[in-house]
Write a protein that holds these residues in place. Structure first.
Motif, PDB file in Angstrom:
ATOM      1  N   MET A   1       0.842  -1.195   0.000  1.00 15.80           N
ATOM      2  CA  MET A   1       0.000   0.000   0.000  1.00 15.80           C
ATOM      3  C   MET A   1       0.880   1.250   0.000  1.00 15.80           C
ATOM      4  O   MET A   1       1.815   1.364   0.803  1.00 15.80           O
ATOM      5  CB  MET A   1      -0.899   0.002   1.246  1.00 15.80           C
ATOM      6  N   SER A   2       0.606   2.187  -0.914  1.00 19.61           N
ATOM      7  CA  SER A   2       1.439   3.377  -1.022  1.00 19.61           C
ATOM      8  C   SER A   2       1.164   4.313   0.153  1.00 19.61           C
ATOM      9  O   SER A   2       0.077   4.340   0.724  1.00 19.61           O
ATOM     10  CB  SER A   2       1.154   4.098  -2.333  1.00 19.61           C
ATOM     11  N   ARG A   3       2.180   5.061   0.489  1.00 21.50           N
ATOM     12  CA  ARG A   3       2.044   6.008   1.591  1.00 21.50           C
ATOM     13  C   ARG A   3       1.257   7.235   1.127  1.00 21.50           C
ATOM     14  O   ARG A   3       1.387   7.664  -0.021  1.00 21.50           O
ATOM     15  CB  ARG A   3       3.428   6.444   2.069  1.00 21.50           C
ATOM     16  N   PRO A   4       0.456   7.834   2.023  1.00 27.15           N
ATOM     17  CA  PRO A   4      -0.237   9.074   1.657  1.00 27.15           C
ATOM     18  C   PRO A   4       0.783  10.185   1.429  1.00 27.15           C
ATOM     19  O   PRO A   4       1.827  10.245   2.087  1.00 27.15           O
ATOM     20  CB  PRO A   4      -1.125   9.355   2.868  1.00 27.15           C
ATOM     21  N   LYS A   5       0.455  11.067   0.495  1.00 30.29           N
ATOM     22  CA  LYS A   5       1.362  12.157   0.145  1.00 30.29           C
ATOM     23  C   LYS A   5       0.974  13.441   0.865  1.00 30.29           C
ATOM     24  O   LYS A   5      -0.191  13.834   0.880  1.00 30.29           O
ATOM     25  CB  LYS A   5       1.339  12.411  -1.362  1.00 30.29           C
ATOM     26  N   ARG A  28       6.721  12.311   8.217  1.00 31.07           N
ATOM     27  CA  ARG A  28       7.379  11.175   7.539  1.00 31.07           C
ATOM     28  C   ARG A  28       7.404   9.956   8.463  1.00 31.07           C
ATOM     29  O   ARG A  28       7.120   8.824   8.033  1.00 31.07           O
ATOM     30  CB  ARG A  28       8.795  11.566   7.129  1.00 31.07           C
ATOM     31  N   ALA A  29       7.728  10.182   9.747  1.00 33.97           N
ATOM     32  CA  ALA A  29       7.741   9.076  10.708  1.00 33.97           C
ATOM     33  C   ALA A  29       6.343   8.491  10.894  1.00 33.97           C
ATOM     34  O   ALA A  29       6.200   7.302  11.201  1.00 33.97           O
ATOM     35  CB  ALA A  29       8.293   9.551  12.049  1.00 33.97           C
ATOM     36  N   ASP A  33       4.557  10.304   2.746  1.00 37.06           N
ATOM     37  CA  ASP A  33       5.567  10.680   1.759  1.00 37.06           C
ATOM     38  C   ASP A  33       5.528  12.199   1.701  1.00 37.06           C
ATOM     39  O   ASP A  33       4.552  12.779   1.233  1.00 37.06           O
ATOM     40  CB  ASP A  33       5.228  10.063   0.402  1.00 37.06           C
ATOM     41  N   VAL A  34       6.590  12.867   2.173  1.00 38.06           N
ATOM     42  CA  VAL A  34       6.558  14.309   2.382  1.00 38.06           C
ATOM     43  C   VAL A  34       7.395  15.022   1.328  1.00 38.06           C
ATOM     44  O   VAL A  34       8.563  14.679   1.104  1.00 38.06           O
ATOM     45  CB  VAL A  34       7.071  14.686   3.784  1.00 38.06           C
ATOM     46  N   ALA A  35       6.806  16.028   0.695  1.00 34.72           N
ATOM     47  CA  ALA A  35       7.517  16.877  -0.251  1.00 34.72           C
ATOM     48  C   ALA A  35       7.343  18.336   0.164  1.00 34.72           C
ATOM     49  O   ALA A  35       6.351  18.708   0.791  1.00 34.72           O
ATOM     50  CB  ALA A  35       6.996  16.670  -1.673  1.00 34.72           C
ATOM     51  N   ALA A  50      16.817  15.271   5.640  1.00 40.39           N
ATOM     52  CA  ALA A  50      15.753  14.844   6.565  1.00 40.39           C
ATOM     53  C   ALA A  50      14.837  13.799   5.939  1.00 40.39           C
ATOM     54  O   ALA A  50      13.875  13.349   6.581  1.00 40.39           O
ATOM     55  CB  ALA A  50      14.931  16.059   7.006  1.00 40.39           C
ATOM     56  N   GLY A  51      15.129  13.417   4.699  1.00 35.51           N
ATOM     57  CA  GLY A  51      14.318  12.398   4.030  1.00 35.51           C
ATOM     58  C   GLY A  51      13.087  12.953   3.342  1.00 35.51           C
ATOM     59  O   GLY A  51      12.173  12.195   2.995  1.00 35.51           O
TER      60      GLY A  51
END
Length: 377
Positions: A1-5, A28-29, A33-35, A50-51
């Motif tokens: 399952m993909s992570r929510p953005k 992120r933790a 998925d953080v942009a 920081a990823g």
């Protein structure tokens, strides 16, 4: 399952790092998925390390060219179409307006608008009257019934509700962006002449002129203290203080100007008092939370946001805005009474631990994200 953005829209990379990086890391933790979409200057590595993904944008905080501003809206709309985030988190006034408009253009449903204060447009009744009315109309059209809104102080919340810009169920009050309680820790006052520090963007609206005037009064009265400005002018702000003026004050021996500093724990450790006589439309000034966490008494204005961080007579003193005489008197009161000053510093640390820790702000914001993503009943 993909992570929510999760997509942050912020004007400057330095601002994201100083005010929202812990939130990005916390999200992120928590599985996002953080942009980060922002203008890139010197903090790209800090964001990537920081990823978090970085999406460079060409934009201007102080731009007034309608064509250029419309291009900014289209640019963030393109990012929304490419990224298709589950949540768009706009931070501060301009991203809230432009990001919300881009969300309308693209059909972006999940929007969190974080207002870190309402700025000079709402703080100064003598200026920007027409612009204030336009912004109120834009709020009502863009924010009402669309997403969630985070405000940092009750005054801003009341204004948004009174102008019908939002509904009560849309609003969450989170007081400030938090402070790192491990990085900012109390230290004993250093020996020597007391140091009074004003750390901020060097704008007239931050009360820098009143600070200098208060310093002149106290020096003329024979009060022994060093008055220090920490920061630099913001070239994109109409209220930026000219460098020539700062140099003149320094040359006259009125204040010291230490320039921009990234080691604020060390700056506060050298300080005996923190001062921010702001009449800008603050959220909750981060520097006041840092000073409280560092165990320093504070003198600030009885203005929205500032009075959230300082309870008058408890962890500092509140003075009327634009009143150099009252500011000088408050500073002298605490310069002349070291024990009261240190007691206020201890109370500030207690308040920071109880109310303003970074971890609490991250938890509260993640709760807003969860509520936004709940399926409709």
């Amino acid at each position: 399952m993909s992570r929510p953005k999760l997509l942050f829209f912020v004007t400057e990379d330095w601002y994201f790092c100083s005010h929202r990086l812990p939130l990005g890391i916390g999200a992120r933790a928590a599985g996002f998925d953080v942009a980060v979409a922002t203008r890139v200057n010197r903090h790209a590595d800090a964001i990537r390390d920081a990823g978090l993904r970085l999406i460079p944008l060409e934009l201007s905080r102080g731009g007034r060219n309608p064509l250029a501003e419309w291009r900014t809206v289209l640019a963030i709309a393109r990012v929304l179409r490419q990224e298709r985030p589950d949540i768009l988190h706009n931070v501060a006034l301009k991203p809230v307006l432009y990001g919300s408009l881009a969300a309308r253009l693209t059909g972006q449903a999940g929007v969190v608008n974080a207002l870190a204060g309402l700025g000079h447009i709402f703080a100064d009744e003598r200026r920007a009257g027409r612009l204030r009315q336009l912004v109120k109309l834009a709020f009502r059209w863009l924010l009402r019934d669309h997403g969630q809104v985070i405000v940092q102080n009750p005054d801003d919340l009341r204004l948004l509700l009174e102008t019908r810009a939002i509904r009560p169920e849309q609003a969450t009050l989170i007081r400030g962006s938090g402070v790192d309680l491990d990085r900012f820790r109390p230290t004993p006052e250093v020996d020597g002449v007391p140091v009074v520090t004003l750390a901020a963007r060097l704008l007239w609206d931050k009360g820098v002129g009143e600070f200098v005037a208060a310093a002149e009064r106290l020096q003329a009265a024979g009060v022994r203290a060093r008055f220090v400005l920490v920061g630099e002018p913001d070239a994109e702000n109409h209220a930026a203080i000219p460098v020539a003026q700062l140099d003149a004050w320094r040359a006259a021996g009125v204040v010291e100007w230490w320039g921009k500093r990234t080691d604020m724990p060390a700056v506060l450790a050298q300080s005996h008092l923190a001062c921010l006589p702001s009449y800008y439309g603050e959220g909750v000034p981060k520097v006041l939370l840092e000073a409280a966490a560092a165990g320093r008494a504070i003198v600030t204005t009885d203005m929205p946001g500032c009075r959230e961080a300082v309870a008058d007579g408890d962890n500092g003193l509140l003075v009327p805005p634009r009143d150099a005489g009252a500011l000088a008197e408050a500073l002298r009161t605490l310069l002349d009474d070291p024990e009261r000053r240190r007691h206020m510093g201890r109370r500030g640390r207690q308040r920071a631990e109880q109310e303003f820790g970074e971890d609490a702000v991250v938890r509260q914001t993640l709760a807003v994200y969860r509520n936004l993503r709940k399926p409709a009943a």
